[in-house]
Design a protein around this motif. Structure first.
Motif, PDB file in Angstrom:
ATOM      1  N   HIS A 216     -58.760  34.737  -5.360  1.00  0.00           N
ATOM      2  CA  HIS A 216     -59.594  34.719  -4.151  1.00  0.00           C
ATOM      3  C   HIS A 216     -61.038  34.316  -4.475  1.00  0.00           C
ATOM      4  O   HIS A 216     -61.993  34.973  -4.078  1.00  0.00           O
ATOM      5  N   VAL A 217     -61.169  33.217  -5.173  1.00  0.00           N
ATOM      6  CA  VAL A 217     -62.485  32.751  -5.624  1.00  0.00           C
ATOM      7  C   VAL A 217     -63.208  32.019  -4.497  1.00  0.00           C
ATOM      8  O   VAL A 217     -62.659  31.107  -3.868  1.00  0.00           O
ATOM      9  N   ILE A 218     -64.447  32.426  -4.250  1.00  0.00           N
ATOM     10  CA  ILE A 218     -65.305  31.827  -3.224  1.00  0.00           C
ATOM     11  C   ILE A 218     -66.657  31.508  -3.853  1.00  0.00           C
ATOM     12  O   ILE A 218     -67.174  32.287  -4.664  1.00  0.00           O
ATOM     13  N   LYS A 219     -67.219  30.364  -3.486  1.00  0.00           N
ATOM     14  CA  LYS A 219     -68.544  29.991  -3.980  1.00  0.00           C
ATOM     15  C   LYS A 219     -69.407  29.462  -2.847  1.00  0.00           C
ATOM     16  O   LYS A 219     -69.047  28.485  -2.176  1.00  0.00           O
TER      17      LYS A 219
ATOM     18  N   VAL B 204     -65.178  28.172 -14.300  1.00  0.00           N
ATOM     19  CA  VAL B 204     -64.320  28.694 -15.367  1.00  0.00           C
ATOM     20  C   VAL B 204     -65.148  29.058 -16.595  1.00  0.00           C
ATOM     21  O   VAL B 204     -64.939  30.111 -17.215  1.00  0.00           O
ATOM     22  N   ASN B 205     -66.094  28.196 -16.980  1.00  0.00           N
ATOM     23  CA  ASN B 205     -66.932  28.515 -18.147  1.00  0.00           C
ATOM     24  C   ASN B 205     -68.315  29.034 -17.747  1.00  0.00           C
ATOM     25  O   ASN B 205     -69.242  29.071 -18.546  1.00  0.00           O
ATOM     26  N   ARG B 206     -68.422  29.434 -16.490  1.00  0.00           N
ATOM     27  CA  ARG B 206     -69.608  30.096 -15.952  1.00  0.00           C
ATOM     28  C   ARG B 206     -70.873  29.235 -15.995  1.00  0.00           C
ATOM     29  O   ARG B 206     -71.978  29.758 -16.059  1.00  0.00           O
ATOM     30  N   LEU B 207     -70.688  27.917 -15.921  1.00  0.00           N
ATOM     31  CA  LEU B 207     -71.849  27.082 -15.632  1.00  0.00           C
ATOM     32  C   LEU B 207     -72.315  27.371 -14.215  1.00  0.00           C
ATOM     33  O   LEU B 207     -73.511  27.287 -13.914  1.00  0.00           O
ATOM     34  N   TYR B 208     -71.357  27.696 -13.339  1.00  0.00           N
ATOM     35  CA  TYR B 208     -71.648  28.252 -12.014  1.00  0.00           C
ATOM     36  C   TYR B 208     -70.974  29.617 -11.944  1.00  0.00           C
ATOM     37  O   TYR B 208     -69.895  29.813 -12.520  1.00  0.00           O
ATOM     38  N   GLU B 209     -71.605  30.540 -11.249  1.00  0.00           N
ATOM     39  CA  GLU B 209     -71.018  31.861 -11.046  1.00  0.00           C
ATOM     40  C   GLU B 209     -70.404  31.923  -9.647  1.00  0.00           C
ATOM     41  O   GLU B 209     -71.026  31.491  -8.671  1.00  0.00           O
ATOM     42  N   GLN B 210     -69.189  32.440  -9.548  1.00  0.00           N
ATOM     43  CA  GLN B 210     -68.563  32.579  -8.238  1.00  0.00           C
ATOM     44  C   GLN B 210     -69.287  33.633  -7.404  1.00  0.00           C
ATOM     45  O   GLN B 210     -69.864  34.585  -7.929  1.00  0.00           O
ATOM     46  N   THR B 211     -69.262  33.445  -6.089  1.00  0.00           N
ATOM     47  CA  THR B 211     -69.869  34.415  -5.170  1.00  0.00           C
ATOM     48  C   THR B 211     -68.952  35.614  -4.970  1.00  0.00           C
ATOM     49  O   THR B 211     -69.400  36.764  -4.929  1.00  0.00           O
ATOM     50  N   GLU B 212     -67.659  35.337  -4.855  1.00  0.00           N
ATOM     51  CA  GLU B 212     -66.659  36.392  -4.704  1.00  0.00           C
ATOM     52  C   GLU B 212     -65.422  36.033  -5.516  1.00  0.00           C
ATOM     53  O   GLU B 212     -65.212  34.876  -5.888  1.00  0.00           O
ATOM     54  N   GLY B 213     -64.593  37.037  -5.768  1.00  0.00           N
ATOM     55  CA  GLY B 213     -63.331  36.814  -6.465  1.00  0.00           C
ATOM     56  C   GLY B 213     -63.465  36.913  -7.973  1.00  0.00           C
ATOM     57  O   GLY B 213     -64.550  37.164  -8.510  1.00  0.00           O
ATOM     58  N   ASN B 214     -62.348  36.688  -8.635  1.00  0.00           N
ATOM     59  CA  ASN B 214     -62.293  36.822 -10.092  1.00  0.00           C
ATOM     60  C   ASN B 214     -61.623  35.606 -10.716  1.00  0.00           C
ATOM     61  O   ASN B 214     -60.712  35.009 -10.127  1.00  0.00           O
ATOM     62  N   ILE B 215     -62.072  35.266 -11.923  1.00  0.00           N
ATOM     63  CA  ILE B 215     -61.445  34.230 -12.737  1.00  0.00           C
ATOM     64  C   ILE B 215     -61.075  34.867 -14.065  1.00  0.00           C
ATOM     65  O   ILE B 215     -61.938  35.415 -14.756  1.00  0.00           O
ATOM     66  N   LEU B 216     -59.783  34.812 -14.396  1.00  0.00           N
ATOM     67  CA  LEU B 216     -59.289  35.411 -15.624  1.00  0.00           C
ATOM     68  C   LEU B 216     -58.871  34.315 -16.600  1.00  0.00           C
ATOM     69  O   LEU B 216     -58.182  33.358 -16.221  1.00  0.00           O
ATOM     70  N   VAL B 217     -59.324  34.441 -17.832  1.00  0.00           N
ATOM     71  CA  VAL B 217     -58.909  33.536 -18.903  1.00  0.00           C
ATOM     72  C   VAL B 217     -58.127  34.356 -19.916  1.00  0.00           C
ATOM     73  O   VAL B 217     -58.675  35.291 -20.503  1.00  0.00           O
ATOM     74  N   ASP B 218     -56.861  34.032 -20.074  1.00  0.00           N
ATOM     75  CA  ASP B 218     -55.942  34.826 -20.900  1.00  0.00           C
ATOM     76  C   ASP B 218     -55.965  36.299 -20.497  1.00  0.00           C
ATOM     77  O   ASP B 218     -55.979  37.206 -21.337  1.00  0.00           O
ATOM     78  N   GLY B 219     -56.002  36.526 -19.187  1.00  0.00           N
ATOM     79  CA  GLY B 219     -55.929  37.874 -18.653  1.00  0.00           C
ATOM     80  C   GLY B 219     -57.218  38.662 -18.668  1.00  0.00           C
ATOM     81  O   GLY B 219     -57.259  39.805 -18.210  1.00  0.00           O
ATOM     82  N   ILE B 220     -58.310  38.077 -19.156  1.00  0.00           N
ATOM     83  CA  ILE B 220     -59.595  38.769 -19.244  1.00  0.00           C
ATOM     84  C   ILE B 220     -60.556  38.167 -18.232  1.00  0.00           C
ATOM     85  O   ILE B 220     -60.743  36.945 -18.169  1.00  0.00           O
TER      86      ILE B 220
END
Length: 329
Positions: free
Chosen positions: A8-11, A51-67
């Motif tokens: 549920h990623v929102i930017k 994904v690599n946080r050059l931008y930060e999402q406003t809402e939601g989560n991004i998991l890389v290998d479950g983290i």
């Protein structure tokens, strides 16, 4: 879970009412080559850079290998993710070997290990280390710079790769060569890749799955063949070629229609085609030669081994849903 997961990623960008990315939820599996496709401003680059946080999402989560990426120090996160951009982004004051060594040096690798890795990567992208190690970016062609940019992103052997229109500023011939290079590298290394482009042909050549975006939303996330044969709506259908049957078969890989056979030597009496070719090329051979079947041979290193066969019936059977849809209109 291995791979990259969007929940549920929102930017929103400051001062805007509409989100640049709107409620994206999907999973990129480990080892998949995913292409983000869409017109300018659709949100594909924004999604990639979160994904690599050059931008930060406003809402939601991004998991890389479950983290969750927000739970990882940003520098540690980026060292696990190779990043390739348009026009390579090489440091102009550094030589090729110095550019490639940037991340390994940050990770504390010793000089011998870095030197060996540099030679390995230059050979992987088909550049002679003895010729190119000491050169500066200004001494390289655009295609060579992109190869070095790819080598630098692979230097620390990251499991993930983000590629933002890396071949967008390259001429068509060089671009095709670089696409072939990337296909070869992916077959060898099996990275988890997210690749942004607005070029449909490029997406279909490279992708295991394609993420089509419009107005910040994912319209369809599917295998290339499914997008062509079963578009979700008119936007996807138009993007993939509409009712132009000739264009559609030019975008479908030979492997989608071929009948696999026990690997054998080439029969010199029958025409051949590479497994990376398209169905339009097969149809051209069938019509031009009058042959009943075209032998499909392997790519690099397997050019003399037959791995499958394609006939006109194979193509017709594959495209029957498209023919039926056209007839119903």
């Amino acid at each position: 879970m291995s791979g990259i997961e969007f929940q549920h990623v929102i930017k929103y960008y400051p001062g805007t009412e509409k989100p640049a990315v709107n409620d994206v939820s999907l999973t990129v599996k480990s080892g998949e080559f995913i292409v983000l496709l869409g017109t300018s401003g659709c949100g594909k680059t924004t999604l990639l850079k979160m994904v690599n946080r050059l931008y930060e999402q406003t809402e939601g989560n991004i998991l890389v290998d479950g983290i969750d990426t927000k739970d990882v120090p940003v520098n540690d996160l980026r060292r696990r993710i190779g990043y390739v951009i348009q026009q390579s982004g090489l440091f102009p004051h550094m030589t090729v070997e110095q550019n490639i060594a940037v991340v390994p040096e940050m990770l504390g690798w010793d000089k011998a290990k870095i030197s060996g890795r540099t030679d390995e990567l230059l050979e992987l992208v088909h550049l002679d280390p003895s010729v190119y190690r000491k050169r500066y970016p200004r001494q390289l062609s655009g295609g060579q710079q992109q190869r070095i940019g790819l080598a630098r992103a692979l230097a620390a052997d990251p499991p993930f790769m983000l590629m933002d229109e890396p071949f967008g500023a390259i001429d068509a011939i060089t671009r095709t060569k670089l696409q072939d290079e990337l296909i070869h590298i992916q077959k060898k290394l099996h990275k988890t890749i997210m690749f942004v482009t607005h070029d449909v042909e490029e997406a279909l050549r490279l992708a295991d799955k394609i993420m089509i975006m419009k107005d910040g939303e994912v319209v369809q996330f599917d295998a290339p063949l499914q997008l062509i044969l079963h578009p979700k709506n008119e936007f996807v259908q138009h993007l993939m070629g509409g009712d132009d049957m000739i264009r559609k078969i030019s975008l479908i890989n030979v492997s989608a229609a071929m009948e696999r056979v026990v690997t054998s030597h080439v029969n010199p009496a029958l025409p051949t085609i590479s497994e990376s070719s398209d169905l339009k090329s097969v149809l051209d051979i069938l019509l031009r030669t009058g042959a009943d079947v075209v032998q499909v041979v392997g790519d690099v290193g397997q050019e003399n081994r037959v791995i499958g066969k394609v006939t006109l019936s194979h193509i017709q059977n594959l495209l029957s849903p498209v023919y039926q849809k056209t007839a119903d209109v």
